[in-house]
Design an enzyme around this catalytic site. Structure first.
Site, PDB file in Angstrom:
ATOM      1  N   ARG A 238       0.845  -1.187   0.000  1.00  0.00           N
ATOM      2  CA  ARG A 238       0.000   0.000   0.000  1.00  0.00           C
ATOM      3  C   ARG A 238       0.888   1.248   0.000  1.00  0.00           C
ATOM      4  O   ARG A 238       1.924   1.283   0.660  1.00  0.00           O
ATOM      5  CB  ARG A 238      -0.923   0.031   1.226  1.00  0.00           C
ATOM      6  CG  ARG A 238      -2.041  -1.005   1.189  1.00  0.00           C
ATOM      7  CD  ARG A 238      -3.072  -0.691   0.120  1.00  0.00           C
ATOM      8  NE  ARG A 238      -4.168  -1.662   0.115  1.00  0.00           N
ATOM      9  CZ  ARG A 238      -4.200  -2.762  -0.613  1.00  0.00           C
ATOM     10  NH1 ARG A 238      -3.166  -3.068  -1.395  1.00  0.00           N
ATOM     11  NH2 ARG A 238      -5.252  -3.566  -0.579  1.00  0.00           N
ATOM     12  N   GLU A 267      -4.263   7.386  -5.474  1.00  0.00           N
ATOM     13  CA  GLU A 267      -4.444   6.602  -6.697  1.00  0.00           C
ATOM     14  C   GLU A 267      -5.772   6.955  -7.353  1.00  0.00           C
ATOM     15  O   GLU A 267      -6.788   7.020  -6.652  1.00  0.00           O
ATOM     16  CB  GLU A 267      -4.385   5.096  -6.380  1.00  0.00           C
ATOM     17  CG  GLU A 267      -3.028   4.651  -5.879  1.00  0.00           C
ATOM     18  CD  GLU A 267      -2.947   3.152  -5.588  1.00  0.00           C
ATOM     19  OE1 GLU A 267      -3.977   2.454  -5.747  1.00  0.00           O
ATOM     20  OE2 GLU A 267      -1.867   2.684  -5.208  1.00  0.00           O
ATOM     21  N   HIS A 286      -0.923  -0.071  -9.890  1.00  0.00           N
ATOM     22  CA  HIS A 286      -1.546  -0.976  -8.918  1.00  0.00           C
ATOM     23  C   HIS A 286      -2.088  -2.238  -9.608  1.00  0.00           C
ATOM     24  O   HIS A 286      -3.291  -2.525  -9.569  1.00  0.00           O
ATOM     25  CB  HIS A 286      -2.674  -0.266  -8.166  1.00  0.00           C
ATOM     26  CG  HIS A 286      -2.979  -0.909  -6.839  1.00  0.00           C
ATOM     27  ND1 HIS A 286      -3.469  -0.214  -5.754  1.00  0.00           N
ATOM     28  CD2 HIS A 286      -2.861  -2.201  -6.406  1.00  0.00           C
ATOM     29  CE1 HIS A 286      -3.651  -1.027  -4.735  1.00  0.00           C
ATOM     30  NE2 HIS A 286      -3.286  -2.247  -5.109  1.00  0.00           N
TER      31      HIS A 286
END
Length: 322
Positions: A238, A267, A286
């Site tokens: 993360r 994000e 991601h």
């Protein structure tokens, strides 16, 4: 009377069909756009089940709007987007999708490690831009992986899977975990170190621990200063685990050699983010678990959790907090 399920992001058609055979299903239809907050707050009022992604913040405001919500099924292994304690206090079950993404995420973690070490993206850009004029001895030299020392912070399922990949490259494996695992040290041939020692001794530092407020900016200015000048930081966990401003400074000044990042604090990451300007950073959007097979299995498990709870059975993979 059929239960009602709301899905916050578009899922594969076969998963939606499976749920629709049992429940009334409503789904946000914009595939690449998160459900607007106001829509989520409206839809949550009359549903029995919610299937969501990391892009949705399921906090007390949302939970207080839910009049009959029984289960929140998160299509992810992480669940820091959900206030699990508040949900549990309201009698709601929270589930996630562990195990099914372990190997795929470990693959991507090692791919980022290799790409950063051997300057794969930088080399590709160099060639495509027409800068490659002639071969030379020290051109695009990177860092060795075989026989190097890797430090893994967070020895969960993905951390253990990464160990197996590292052992294939004859790497010396160190790990730090909140709870030491002596049996894994013997089984996997790895060595426990405290955080400072791991940072000082590792050529590669890989972050694979869950995010929580307690580990916010776990890697900051001080931690980066402990690392070797030839070290590479890899984060597929993360974004909030890393102080990005401190990391930018460490990379810009070559305090550390490079980084591979699949996650960011914000994000999607802004295109003008300073880290994106550095040649010694490999960045990805991601995609740690983004293989066709794995993402389908994640969606299937999320749906199976929903079916299980709403038909009066136990959740398959409930989130349990201490």
């Amino acid at each position: 009377m059929k239960r009602t399920v709301y899905i916050t992001r578009k899922l594969p058609e076969e998963i939606v069909d499976k749920l629709s055979s049992r429940f009334n299903v409503k789904m946000w239809s914009e595939e690449d756009v998160p459900v607007p907050r106001e829509v989520l707050l409206r839809e949550i009022e009359e549903v029995d089940g919610l299937i969501c992604l990391l892009t949705e913040k399921i906090d007390e405001e949302v939970l207080n709007k839910a009049r009959q919500l029984k289960v929140i099924s998160n299509v992810a292994v992480g669940y820091n987007n959900i206030d699990v304690q508040a949900a549990n206090e309201k009698g709601m079950v929270v589930t996630n999708t562990p195990s099914v993404l372990t190997e795929t995420t470990a693959d991507l973690t090692f791919a980022l490690l290799m790409a950063a070490a051997r300057r794969v993206v930088e080399g590709s850009d160099y060639l495509r831009s027409g800068e490659w004029g002639a071969w030379s001895l020290m051109q695009m030299t990177g860092q060795d992986i075989f026989g190097a020392t890797i430090g893994i912070i967070g020895l969960g399922r993905i951390g253990e899977a990464l160990v197996k990949r590292a052992k294939g490259f004859d790497m010396n494996v160190l790990y730090y975990n909140r709870t030491r695992k002596p049996e894994k040290e013997v089984e996997l041939g790895i060595h426990y170190r405290d955080m400072k020692d791991l940072l000082q001794q590792s050529d590669f530092v890989c972050l694979l621990l869950p995010y929580s407020p307690e580990v916010h900016h776990l890697i900051g200015k001080e931690e980066l200063s402990f690392m070797k000048r030839n070290a590479i930081l890899v984060n597929t966990a993360r974004g909030g685990l890393v102080d990005e401003e401190a990391l930018y400074h460490a990379l810009k000044t070559r305090e550390i050699w490079g980084a591979g990042l699949d996650v960011f604090e914000q994000e999607p990451v802004p295109i003008d983010h300073p880290l994106l300007s550095l040649p010694n950073v490999v960045t990805l959007p991601h995609i740690g678990s983004a293989s066709l097979k794995t993402r389908m299995r994640m969606a299937e498990l999320a749906a199976d959790n929903m079916v299980s709870v709403l038909t009066g059975n136990e959740a398959i993979t409930p989130v349990l907090i201490k």
